[in-house]
Design an enzyme around this catalytic site. Sequence first.
Site, mmCIF file in Angstrom:
data_model
loop_
_atom_site.group_PDB
_atom_site.id
_atom_site.type_symbol
_atom_site.label_atom_id
_atom_site.label_comp_id
_atom_site.label_asym_id
_atom_site.label_seq_id
_atom_site.Cartn_x
_atom_site.Cartn_y
_atom_site.Cartn_z
ATOM 1 N N CYS A 66 0.824 -1.225 0.000
ATOM 2 C CA CYS A 66 0.000 0.000 0.000
ATOM 3 C C CYS A 66 0.852 1.267 0.000
ATOM 4 O O CYS A 66 0.343 2.359 -0.251
ATOM 5 C CB CYS A 66 -0.948 0.000 1.194
ATOM 6 S SG CYS A 66 -2.108 -1.371 1.125
ATOM 7 N N HIS B 107 -3.368 7.226 2.051
ATOM 8 C CA HIS B 107 -3.793 5.864 1.735
ATOM 9 C C HIS B 107 -5.073 5.570 2.511
ATOM 10 O O HIS B 107 -5.180 5.862 3.700
ATOM 11 C CB HIS B 107 -2.699 4.875 2.120
ATOM 12 C CG HIS B 107 -3.141 3.450 2.017
ATOM 13 N ND1 HIS B 107 -3.721 2.952 0.869
ATOM 14 C CD2 HIS B 107 -3.138 2.435 2.919
ATOM 15 C CE1 HIS B 107 -4.027 1.684 1.070
ATOM 16 N NE2 HIS B 107 -3.702 1.345 2.301
ATOM 17 N N ASN C 45 -10.085 -0.387 0.375
ATOM 18 C CA ASN C 45 -8.628 -0.230 0.330
ATOM 19 C C ASN C 45 -8.124 -0.806 -1.001
ATOM 20 O O ASN C 45 -8.124 -2.018 -1.191
ATOM 21 C CB ASN C 45 -8.021 -0.979 1.527
ATOM 22 C CG ASN C 45 -6.508 -0.941 1.554
ATOM 23 O OD1 ASN C 45 -5.865 -0.583 0.570
ATOM 24 N ND2 ASN C 45 -5.932 -1.316 2.676
HETATM 25 N N1 COA Z 1 -17.937 -9.138 10.144
HETATM 26 C C1 COA Z 1 -18.464 -9.292 11.355
HETATM 27 N N2 COA Z 1 -17.741 -9.615 12.457
HETATM 28 C C2 COA Z 1 -16.420 -9.770 12.279
HETATM 29 C C3 COA Z 1 -15.790 -9.624 11.028
HETATM 30 C C4 COA Z 1 -16.601 -9.300 9.926
HETATM 31 N N3 COA Z 1 -16.108 -9.149 8.691
HETATM 32 N N4 COA Z 1 -14.481 -9.843 11.176
HETATM 33 C C5 COA Z 1 -14.275 -10.109 12.473
HETATM 34 N N5 COA Z 1 -15.455 -10.079 13.148
HETATM 35 C C6 COA Z 1 -15.692 -10.309 14.580
HETATM 36 C C7 COA Z 1 -14.582 -11.078 15.245
HETATM 37 O O1 COA Z 1 -14.759 -12.467 15.094
HETATM 38 C C8 COA Z 1 -14.700 -10.629 16.677
HETATM 39 O O2 COA Z 1 -15.769 -11.332 17.288
HETATM 40 P P1 COA Z 1 -15.717 -11.730 18.857
HETATM 41 O O3 COA Z 1 -15.658 -10.420 19.585
HETATM 42 O O4 COA Z 1 -16.990 -12.459 19.017
HETATM 43 O O5 COA Z 1 -14.481 -12.552 18.996
HETATM 44 C C9 COA Z 1 -15.142 -9.170 16.563
HETATM 45 O O6 COA Z 1 -15.730 -9.048 15.247
HETATM 46 C C10 COA Z 1 -14.005 -8.189 16.712
HETATM 47 O O7 COA Z 1 -12.942 -8.603 15.862
HETATM 48 P P2 COA Z 1 -11.616 -7.768 15.729
HETATM 49 O O8 COA Z 1 -10.700 -8.460 14.769
HETATM 50 O O9 COA Z 1 -11.107 -7.418 17.086
HETATM 51 O O10 COA Z 1 -12.194 -6.453 15.034
HETATM 52 P P3 COA Z 1 -11.524 -5.060 14.917
HETATM 53 O O11 COA Z 1 -12.252 -4.056 15.715
HETATM 54 O O12 COA Z 1 -10.040 -5.109 15.089
HETATM 55 O O13 COA Z 1 -11.832 -4.707 13.394
HETATM 56 C C11 COA Z 1 -10.646 -4.623 11.306
HETATM 57 C C12 COA Z 1 -11.278 -5.525 12.369
HETATM 58 C C13 COA Z 1 -9.998 -5.517 10.253
HETATM 59 C C14 COA Z 1 -11.720 -3.778 10.677
HETATM 60 C C15 COA Z 1 -9.585 -3.714 11.989
HETATM 61 O O14 COA Z 1 -8.744 -4.486 12.829
HETATM 62 C C16 COA Z 1 -8.764 -2.956 11.017
HETATM 63 O O15 COA Z 1 -9.241 -2.151 10.266
HETATM 64 N N6 COA Z 1 -7.425 -3.158 11.048
HETATM 65 C C17 COA Z 1 -6.521 -2.498 10.142
HETATM 66 C C18 COA Z 1 -6.497 -3.247 8.858
HETATM 67 C C19 COA Z 1 -5.840 -2.470 7.739
HETATM 68 O O16 COA Z 1 -5.866 -1.274 7.699
HETATM 69 N N7 COA Z 1 -5.228 -3.221 6.816
HETATM 70 C C20 COA Z 1 -4.624 -2.692 5.640
HETATM 71 C C21 COA Z 1 -3.376 -1.971 5.929
HETATM 72 S S1 COA Z 1 -2.750 -1.262 4.487
#
Ligand code: COA
Length: 345
Positions: free
Chosen positions: A129, A272, A302
Site C-alpha cells: 500500500c 492511503h 482499500n
Molecule cells: N464481520 C463481522 N464480524 C467480524 C468480522 C466481519 N467481517 N471480522 C471479524 N469479526 C468479529 C470477530 O470475530 C470478533 O468477534 P468476537 O468479539 O466475538 O471474537 C469481533 O468481530 C471483533 O474482531 P476484531 O478483529 O477485534 O475487530 P476489529 O475491531 O479489530 O476490526 C478490522 C477488524 C480488520 C476492521 C480492523 O482491525 C482494522 O481495520 N485493522 C486495520 C487493517 C488495515 O488497515 N489493513 C490494511 C493496511 S494497508
Amino acid sequence: MTDQSRAGSSGSLGSIGVEIAGTAMHLPSTKLTNHDLEQMMDTSDEWIIKRTGIHTRRRADIAGGETTSVLASEAMRKALENAKIDPKDLDLLLVATMTCDSPTPSIGCIVAREIGCRDIGAMDINAACSGFLYTICMADAMIRSGQYKTVGVIGADTVTRHIDYSNFGRGAAILFGDGAGAMVLRATDDPSIGMISHEMHADGHGAKHLFIPSCEIDFPEEAEFDERKLDKVQMNGQAVFKFAVTKFQEVIQETLTDSGLTADDIDHFVCHQANSRILDSARERFGIPEEKLLVNIQKYGNTVGASIPIVFDELMSEGKLKKGQKVMFLAFGAGLTWGSSLWQL
Ligand code: COA
C-alpha cells in the site's frame, strides 16, 4: 529526509522542478457492496461501516479481462490525454503494484506496449500500500537528476483475487477493492515545484502481520500452516491497526519537522485509504479540518497501490488543487512499510 540532506542533491534543489501534468483513474465495473458480502459470509453492513467506513468496493473480473495491466493501461492512457501528452513523449514508466498479472513480464512493460510507447524504461515497484508513495519519491529524484523528462507513474492492484470470501477470510474480505490511478510527471524549470521532503520506511519484522503465503515456508513461525490460507491475504487486523495509527502520526510529525512547516501550512493530506478510523485519528491529533483530508474509502475500500492516485485524481477533477499549494502524500502497508512525500504544486 529533506531535499537539502538527500544524497546527490548538492545541498540545493538544483535547477529542475517536477510538475504533475495530468492524472486519471480507472476502476473495474463490478461493485461489491456490504450487502453483497452479507450474502457471502457472516457479516453486516452496520459492522463494516462502523469498523472501517466502507460501503462498497470494486472487484475486477480477471477471467473477463480486467487484469491489473488492463486497469493500469487505461488509467495511464487517460492521464496522458488529460495532460495532453503523447505516449511517445514518455521516457520512463513506473508502476506500483503487488498484484502483477504473472511473475513476468512486469505491468510496466505491458502498459508501455498497450499505450504505444517506444523503447522506454519500464518497471514495477512493490511496496504494497506504500508502493505509489515510494514510486513518486523515486520519479521526482529521477527527473531532478536531469536524465528523465516525462515519467508516467501508476498505482494499480487487483488484490480481491487474493481474498477468501467465506467466513474463514471475513477479517480481510471486507476491506479490499481493486483499481488503478495514474499521474504524468514532467520536468519544469521552476525547482520549487515538486517534492520538498520525503520519508520512506520499512520494517520486515512486521511482515508476519500482513502477508499472502504461496507455500508452507511463507508462514511465519507463530502462524500454523493451513492450506485454506494459501494465496489469500492473511492479516492480524488489530496489530496492523495499531501500527498504522502510530506510524501515520509519527511520519506526519517527522515530515513537518524536517520541512519546518506546521499542519496548518499543508493544503491537502492525500492519504492511503485503509480505514476511516485510522484517518480520523490523524485528523484529530493534528487538528486537520475535514476539507483538507479527502476520505473516499466508502466508495472504493482499500485499493492498495491505487488508493493515493485515486484520491489525488478526485481532488484534481473537483478543481480543488491549485498551483503553489502544498500536498502531503501519506501511506502505510504490508512489509511493513510506511512513508510520506511532501510536494509543492
Ligand atoms: N464481520 C463481522 N464480524 C467480524 C468480522 C466481519 N467481517 N471480522 C471479524 N469479526 C468479529 C470477530 O470475530 C470478533 O468477534 P468476537 O468479539 O466475538 O471474537 C469481533 O468481530 C471483533 O474482531 P476484531 O478483529 O477485534 O475487530 P476489529 O475491531 O479489530 O476490526 C478490522 C477488524 C480488520 C476492521 C480492523 O482491525 C482494522 O481495520 N485493522 C486495520 C487493517 C488495515 O488497515 N489493513 C490494511 C493496511 S494497508
